[in-house]
Design a protein around this motif. Structure first.
Motif, mmCIF file in Angstrom:
data_model
loop_
_atom_site.group_PDB
_atom_site.id
_atom_site.type_symbol
_atom_site.label_atom_id
_atom_site.label_comp_id
_atom_site.label_asym_id
_atom_site.label_seq_id
_atom_site.Cartn_x
_atom_site.Cartn_y
_atom_site.Cartn_z
ATOM 1 N N PRO A 162 -12.301 -1.881 3.322
ATOM 2 C CA PRO A 162 -11.170 -2.452 2.570
ATOM 3 C C PRO A 162 -11.109 -3.975 2.621
ATOM 4 O O PRO A 162 -10.531 -4.600 1.747
ATOM 5 C CB PRO A 162 -9.949 -1.830 3.239
ATOM 6 C CG PRO A 162 -10.405 -1.512 4.632
ATOM 7 C CD PRO A 162 -11.848 -1.116 4.494
ATOM 8 N N SER A 194 1.087 -4.850 3.115
ATOM 9 C CA SER A 194 -0.196 -5.025 3.779
ATOM 10 C C SER A 194 -0.139 -6.244 4.704
ATOM 11 O O SER A 194 0.508 -7.242 4.391
ATOM 12 C CB SER A 194 -1.305 -5.215 2.747
ATOM 13 O OG SER A 194 -2.524 -5.558 3.384
ATOM 14 N N GLU A 210 -6.860 1.034 6.785
ATOM 15 C CA GLU A 210 -5.696 1.032 5.892
ATOM 16 C C GLU A 210 -4.793 2.225 6.162
ATOM 17 O O GLU A 210 -3.571 2.076 6.262
ATOM 18 C CB GLU A 210 -6.148 1.026 4.426
ATOM 19 C CG GLU A 210 -6.587 -0.333 3.936
ATOM 20 C CD GLU A 210 -6.781 -0.375 2.435
ATOM 21 O OE1 GLU A 210 -6.214 -1.269 1.781
ATOM 22 O OE2 GLU A 210 -7.507 0.481 1.902
ATOM 23 N N MET A 248 0.842 -1.198 0.000
ATOM 24 C CA MET A 248 0.000 0.000 0.000
ATOM 25 C C MET A 248 0.876 1.246 0.000
ATOM 26 O O MET A 248 1.919 1.286 0.660
ATOM 27 C CB MET A 248 -0.909 0.024 1.227
ATOM 28 C CG MET A 248 -1.756 -1.227 1.424
ATOM 29 S SD MET A 248 -2.864 -1.097 2.855
ATOM 30 C CE MET A 248 -1.683 -0.855 4.190
ATOM 31 N N ARG A 288 -3.637 0.374 -3.176
ATOM 32 C CA ARG A 288 -2.985 -0.934 -3.245
ATOM 33 C C ARG A 288 -2.325 -1.072 -4.607
ATOM 34 O O ARG A 288 -2.862 -0.644 -5.629
ATOM 35 C CB ARG A 288 -4.003 -2.058 -3.055
ATOM 36 C CG ARG A 288 -4.663 -2.081 -1.698
ATOM 37 C CD ARG A 288 -5.542 -3.311 -1.567
ATOM 38 N NE ARG A 288 -6.597 -3.121 -0.583
ATOM 39 C CZ ARG A 288 -7.652 -3.901 -0.464
ATOM 40 N NH1 ARG A 288 -7.792 -4.939 -1.279
ATOM 41 N NH2 ARG A 288 -8.567 -3.663 0.450
#
Length: 303
Positions: free
Chosen positions: A200, A271, A209, A168, A248
């Motif tokens: 997410p 992530s 996130e 990310m 992403r």
């Protein structure tokens, strides 16, 4: 009627009987079965001996079914038809029929759909049904063959196979980065509007996130924000200059190549979650699911 054991010779005799009963001729049955007439006559005589009943009344130029023969023909015709149907299904099941897959919305739109034609062209007899959702599938009550999850890979009672990891990084439009002096200045985030994907992954918080990225990099986040129920909407909002979104890698690859989005400061983080193909434990041997997994891995290798 005596019930014999279903040995190979009995099954062969039943098949021979069915053909002869359809044609009402040992000669035509022999032609269809690529046997001699005497071989057909012998098989049926052995079947009659095994059953202890007469199936045909043999006349000089004519065959007639006895009452027992008529009854047996009905049963055998139905069951041999069912067997033939099942055998056809077994031979084609792996590459045909309805194939129902659940996929997260943005992953479907930005990653899967641009590649899906390759899969459909490879397996044209499969009827591919795609449904998008962020929540988890109830495989006990819903008719999905498999699902793609973005998560931890551990789902009670289900089999999961890892597809790929994810990273990310914050992204925004080139103009927004210039206007807010963001290039190599992560502290300038405090004057920006954060664009959140509010879902997410399954059961995630609306800013999870961004919070994970900030905690990993030791960055303070501003209060000003907008939320969206899909990541592609947050990314489109960033492209239109509304703020800065968490992107992403699999979602923003094309926008970055096209210059529609930029990475103002290269502070990507891995992530904590990954992509998985998930299905019921008893579906792991499904040829269709195996074919889908193999195709996904090949596309990921190219990606």
């Amino acid at each position: 009627m005596q019930l014999p054991k279903l040995t190979g010779s009995v099954l062969s005799g039943l098949h021979c009987f069915l053909i002869a009963a359809d044609q009402m001729s040992f000669t035509r049955a022999a032609e269809i079965l690529c046997l001699t007439q005497s071989a057909v006559s012998h098989k049926i005589k052995n079947l009659e001996d095994s059953l202890g009943v007469q199936l045909f009344i043999r006349q000089t130029r004519k065959l007639l079914l006895t009452e027992e023969g008529k009854r047996l023909k009905g049963v055998v015709a139905q069951n041999f038809g069912d067997i033939a149907h099942e055998l056809r299904d077994l031979k084609t099941l792996e590459l045909s029929g309805d194939f129902n897959v659940s996929v997260p919305p943005t992953f479907a739109q930005t990653w899967l759909l641009p590649r899906l034609k390759h899969f459909i062209d490879k397996y044209p007899a499969l009827r591919f049904h795609l449904r998008t959702r962020n929540d988890l599938v109830d495989f006990q009550t819903e008719s999905f063959d498999c699902a793609i999850y973005f998560g931890h890979g551990k789902y009670a009672g289900l089999h999961s196979e890892k597809l790929m990891d994810e990273s990310m990084v914050p992204v925004c439009s080139p103009q927004y980065a210039d206007q807010n002096h963001l290039h190599n200045n992560p502290e300038q985030l405090m004057v920006c509007t954060l664009l959140h994907d509010a879902a997410p992954w399954a059961r995630a918080g609306r800013n999870d996130e961004w919070q994970y990225w900030a905690q990993t990099n030791g960055i303070e986040l501003p209060e000003n924000s907008c939320t969206f129920d899909r990541a592609d909407l947050a990314l489109q909002a960033a492209e239109n200059g509304l703020g800065i979104a968490m992107g992403r890698h699999s979602f923003v690859d094309q926008q970055l190549k096209d210059g529609r989005l930029v990475v103002p400061f290269d502070m990507a983080v891995q992530s904590p979650l990954s992509y998985y193909v998930v299905c019921r434990q008893d579906a792991t041997i499904s040829p269709r699911i195996k074919a889908f997994q193999t195709w996904l891995h090949s596309e990921i290798a190219e990606f």
